[in-house]
Design a protein around this motif. Structure first.
Motif, PDB file in Angstrom:
ATOM      1  N   UNK A 173     -21.353  27.365  -0.860  1.00 11.88           N
ATOM      2  CA  UNK A 173     -21.656  26.193  -0.394  1.00 11.88           C
ATOM      3  C   UNK A 173     -20.427  25.835   0.310  1.00 11.88           C
ATOM      4  N   UNK A 174     -19.120  26.119  -0.041  1.00 11.02           N
ATOM      5  CA  UNK A 174     -17.856  25.748   0.622  1.00 11.02           C
ATOM      6  C   UNK A 174     -17.671  26.495   1.621  1.00 11.02           C
ATOM      7  N   UNK A 175     -18.137  27.667   1.700  1.00  6.33           N
ATOM      8  CA  UNK A 175     -18.123  28.486   3.018  1.00  6.33           C
ATOM      9  C   UNK A 175     -18.988  27.923   4.102  1.00  6.33           C
ATOM     10  N   UNK A 176     -20.162  27.570   3.707  1.00  5.13           N
ATOM     11  CA  UNK A 176     -21.102  27.101   4.665  1.00  5.13           C
ATOM     12  C   UNK A 176     -20.513  25.762   5.130  1.00  5.13           C
ATOM     13  N   UNK A 177     -19.962  24.851   4.639  1.00  6.76           N
ATOM     14  CA  UNK A 177     -19.178  23.451   5.108  1.00  6.76           C
ATOM     15  C   UNK A 177     -18.228  23.858   6.089  1.00  6.76           C
ATOM     16  N   UNK A 178     -17.436  24.943   5.511  1.00  6.79           N
ATOM     17  CA  UNK A 178     -16.229  25.551   6.559  1.00  6.79           C
ATOM     18  C   UNK A 178     -16.813  25.651   7.786  1.00  6.79           C
TER      19      UNK A 178
END
Length: 205
Positions: A173-178
């Protein structure tokens, strides 16, 4: 859980994106559905061909087809003044679709224990394939291959997954936001990759 979330997010975002482009080009209702479907599922079909998944696997995604159909129908019947507002969000939908499908495609290849090259290609083609098909069918030049930093962010997602830097749901999810933020920032600040025309004597950004 992350796998299903990214599937749904990417499908909705790209189905809406394709339907909005079809409305812009004044396609009929069939054209809206065709453009929306190829945008939402085109990248996944290309990925499946390249990493050895039967193309017929796409027909088992009944829930995603329903989600895409509902999304496109809402766009088709929405008043034109609403579409004008949606158009300002088309880059946002594209960024969501890019991030969701790039991560999903790379993660798919990684789980099949393919090498890094296949992980990167799966991530990139899943992320940008549908958008390229959409632009070609709509008679537009795919800007992702010319003027904008687009596929690069899919490569970044593939590298993070290929090198096992992310794996747990919260990390994905963090990678998605990044990826979404970087894509939107590249639009906001007009970041460009170097390019060179035949008439040029120097590289330019």
């Amino acid at each position: 859980m992350a796998w299903e979330v990214f599937n749904v997010l990417g499908t909705i975002a790209f189905a809406i994106s394709g339907a909005i482009v079809a409305r812009e080009e004044e396609f009929d209702i069939l054209g809206v559905y065709v453009l929306g479907f190829v945008t939402a599922f085109g990248g996944g079909i290309i990925r499946n061909l390249l990493i050895g998944i039967p193309v017929t696997a796409i027909w088992g995604q009944n829930t995603l087809f329903t989600v895409a159909l509902v999304s496109m129908t809402l766009v088709f019947f929405a008043p034109s003044k609403w579409i004008a507002g949606f158009k300002r969000w088309i880059d946002f939908f594209d960024a969501i679709g890019l991030a969701a499908f790039a991560i999903q495609g790379a993660f798919y290849a990684h789980n099949m224990q393919h090498p890094m090259s296949a992980i990167l290609i799966a991530g990139v083609l899943t992320g940008i394939g549908g958008g390229i098909i959409r632009d070609v069918l709509a008679g537009r030049q795919p800007l992702v291959l010319k003027d904008e930093i687009y596929a690069f962010w899919a490569i970044l997602a593939g590298l993070a997954i290929g090198f096992d830097l992310v794996g747990q749901d919260w990390q994905l999810y963090v990678l998605f936001l990044v990826v979404v933020i970087l894509r939107l920032m590249s639009l906001r600040y007009r970041w460009r990759l170097p390019k060179r025309a035949l008439s040029d004597h120097e590289f330019r950004a």
